[in-house]
Write an enzyme that holds these catalytic residues in place. Structure first.
Site, mmCIF file in Angstrom:
data_model
loop_
_atom_site.group_PDB
_atom_site.id
_atom_site.type_symbol
_atom_site.label_atom_id
_atom_site.label_comp_id
_atom_site.label_asym_id
_atom_site.label_seq_id
_atom_site.Cartn_x
_atom_site.Cartn_y
_atom_site.Cartn_z
ATOM 1 N N GLY A 214 0.696 -1.212 -0.005
ATOM 2 C CA GLY A 214 0.098 0.155 0.100
ATOM 3 C C GLY A 214 0.816 1.217 0.044
ATOM 4 N N THR A 215 2.006 1.340 -0.566
ATOM 5 C CA THR A 215 2.764 2.596 -0.606
ATOM 6 C C THR A 215 2.141 3.681 -1.295
ATOM 7 O OG1 THR A 215 4.286 1.814 -2.442
ATOM 8 C CG2 THR A 215 4.911 1.480 -0.054
ATOM 9 N N ASN A 216 1.441 3.125 -2.495
ATOM 10 C CA ASN A 216 0.850 3.875 -3.315
ATOM 11 C C ASN A 216 -0.277 4.682 -3.013
ATOM 12 O OD1 ASN A 216 2.255 4.211 -6.301
ATOM 13 N ND2 ASN A 216 2.278 2.037 -6.023
ATOM 14 N N ILE B 172 -7.758 -9.346 -10.929
ATOM 15 C CA ILE B 172 -8.207 -8.951 -12.257
ATOM 16 C C ILE B 172 -9.704 -8.439 -12.123
ATOM 17 C CG2 ILE B 172 -8.915 -9.601 -14.685
ATOM 18 C CD1 ILE B 172 -5.741 -9.476 -14.484
ATOM 19 N N LEU B 173 -9.813 -7.105 -12.424
ATOM 20 C CA LEU B 173 -11.360 -6.849 -12.693
ATOM 21 C C LEU B 173 -12.057 -7.212 -13.900
ATOM 22 C CD1 LEU B 173 -11.266 -2.899 -11.744
ATOM 23 C CD2 LEU B 173 -11.768 -4.947 -10.270
ATOM 24 N N ASN C 260 -5.029 3.062 -13.201
ATOM 25 C CA ASN C 260 -4.115 1.975 -12.494
ATOM 26 C C ASN C 260 -2.816 2.373 -12.578
ATOM 27 O OD1 ASN C 260 -3.122 -0.736 -11.969
ATOM 28 N ND2 ASN C 260 -2.667 -0.755 -13.836
ATOM 29 N N HIS D 205 1.265 1.303 -13.100
ATOM 30 C CA HIS D 205 1.708 0.056 -13.552
ATOM 31 C C HIS D 205 3.181 0.465 -13.427
ATOM 32 C CE1 HIS D 205 2.905 -3.803 -15.619
ATOM 33 N NE2 HIS D 205 3.673 -3.145 -16.113
HETATM 34 C C1 GAR Z 1 3.637 -0.999 -7.235
HETATM 35 O O1 GAR Z 1 4.773 -1.005 -7.757
HETATM 36 C C2 GAR Z 1 2.342 -1.033 -8.283
HETATM 37 O O2 GAR Z 1 2.941 -0.151 -9.439
HETATM 38 C C3 GAR Z 1 2.575 -2.516 -8.749
HETATM 39 O O3 GAR Z 1 2.447 -3.342 -7.711
HETATM 40 C C4 GAR Z 1 3.213 -2.605 -6.825
HETATM 41 C C5 GAR Z 1 2.247 -2.191 -5.496
HETATM 42 O O4 GAR Z 1 2.951 -1.597 -4.347
HETATM 43 N N1 GAR Z 1 1.422 -2.965 -9.655
HETATM 44 C C6 GAR Z 1 1.361 -3.768 -10.660
HETATM 45 O O5 GAR Z 1 2.373 -4.442 -10.893
HETATM 46 C C7 GAR Z 1 -0.175 -3.738 -11.114
HETATM 47 N N2 GAR Z 1 0.264 -4.512 -12.747
HETATM 48 P P1 GAR Z 1 2.179 -0.864 -3.074
HETATM 49 O O6 GAR Z 1 1.146 -1.982 -2.678
HETATM 50 O O7 GAR Z 1 3.149 -0.626 -2.052
HETATM 51 O O8 GAR Z 1 1.525 0.337 -3.906
#
Ligand code: GAR
Length: 220
Positions: free
Chosen positions: A21-23, A102-103, A117, A119
């Protein structure tokens, strides 16, 4: 008075998470700095109950719900459970912030051009089925490329195939491994462009032209 008008029209954002969940944290921090203009995070949906992202939502006082992918045999049932979790919340925007399930088409159709999203590569490179999380960075390193990055984009029925909103390039350095590269891409690109893309959406500043986008106005 003007402030009130803006507040009342603010878009309701749901953030979908699966992991650290850093994003999500970057979005919460941007919101606290006043950088999500005309939007507020009202709900977090997690695809598994072990996601540390849940703790981040809890600490920020944001309502959350676990809708576990594992609890549903068919993807149609999972989609129905997601739609029912969103019901009556007046959600204007769904943000997939490290959401690794996947949604299905019913969710995508209901929220057409309202799902963003993040990526961890420069789409159309290193994306699509099977490219998620660290796997993306493993493939990038194996390719020998000297530059990678991140992409914020709309979600459609094609995995990582929707219109691109923002991208940022990040250098690959000698001696990088997946962990180092993942962190650099997050810190230099993802945590910056995802909140910006969300704010642009909430300000109605993204125009979709076919499978491309145009940003309305110059300052962002
Ligand atoms: C992030 O790097 C995000 O871009 C990636 O998963 C990680 C989640 O980190 N998402 C994908 O690869 C989607 N195809 P987070 O939980 O710390 O945000």
């Amino acid at each position: 008075m003007l402030m009130n008008t803006v507040e009342n029209n603010a878009k309701n954002i749901a953030v979908f998470v699966s992991g650290g969940g850093t994003n999500l944290q970057a979005l919460i921090d941007a919101q606290e700095r006043g950088e999500i203009k005309n939007g507020r995070i009202v709900f977090v949906l997690a695809s598994n109950d072990k996601a540390y992202a849940i703790e981040r939502a809890r600490k920020a006082g944001i309502e959350y719900q676990v809708v576990s992918r594992k609890a549903y045999a068919a993807s149609e049932e999972y989609d129905a459970a997601i739609l029912s979790a969103l019901e009556n919340r007046g959600i204007d925007l769904i943000v997939l912030a490290g959401f690794l399930s996947i949604l299905g088409p019913t969710v995508i159709e209901k929220y057409r051009n309202k799902i963003i999203n993040i990526h961890p590569s420069l789409i159309p490179l290193f994306c699509g089925d099977g490219f998620y999380g660290k796997k993306v960075h493993t493939a990038v390193l194996a390719s020998g490329m000297k530059v990678t990055g991140a992409t914020a984009h709309f979600v459609n029925e094609i995995t990582d195939g929707g219109a691109i909103i923002l991208q940022k390039a990040v250098p690959i350095e000698q001696g990088d491994n997946e962990d180092i590269l993942q962190y650099r891409v997050m810190r230099q690109a993802e945590w910056e462009i995802l909140p910006k893309a969300v704010s642009l959406f909430c300000e109605d500043r993204i125009r979709i032209v076919g499978n491309r986008t145009e940003i309305i106005g110059t300052s962002f």
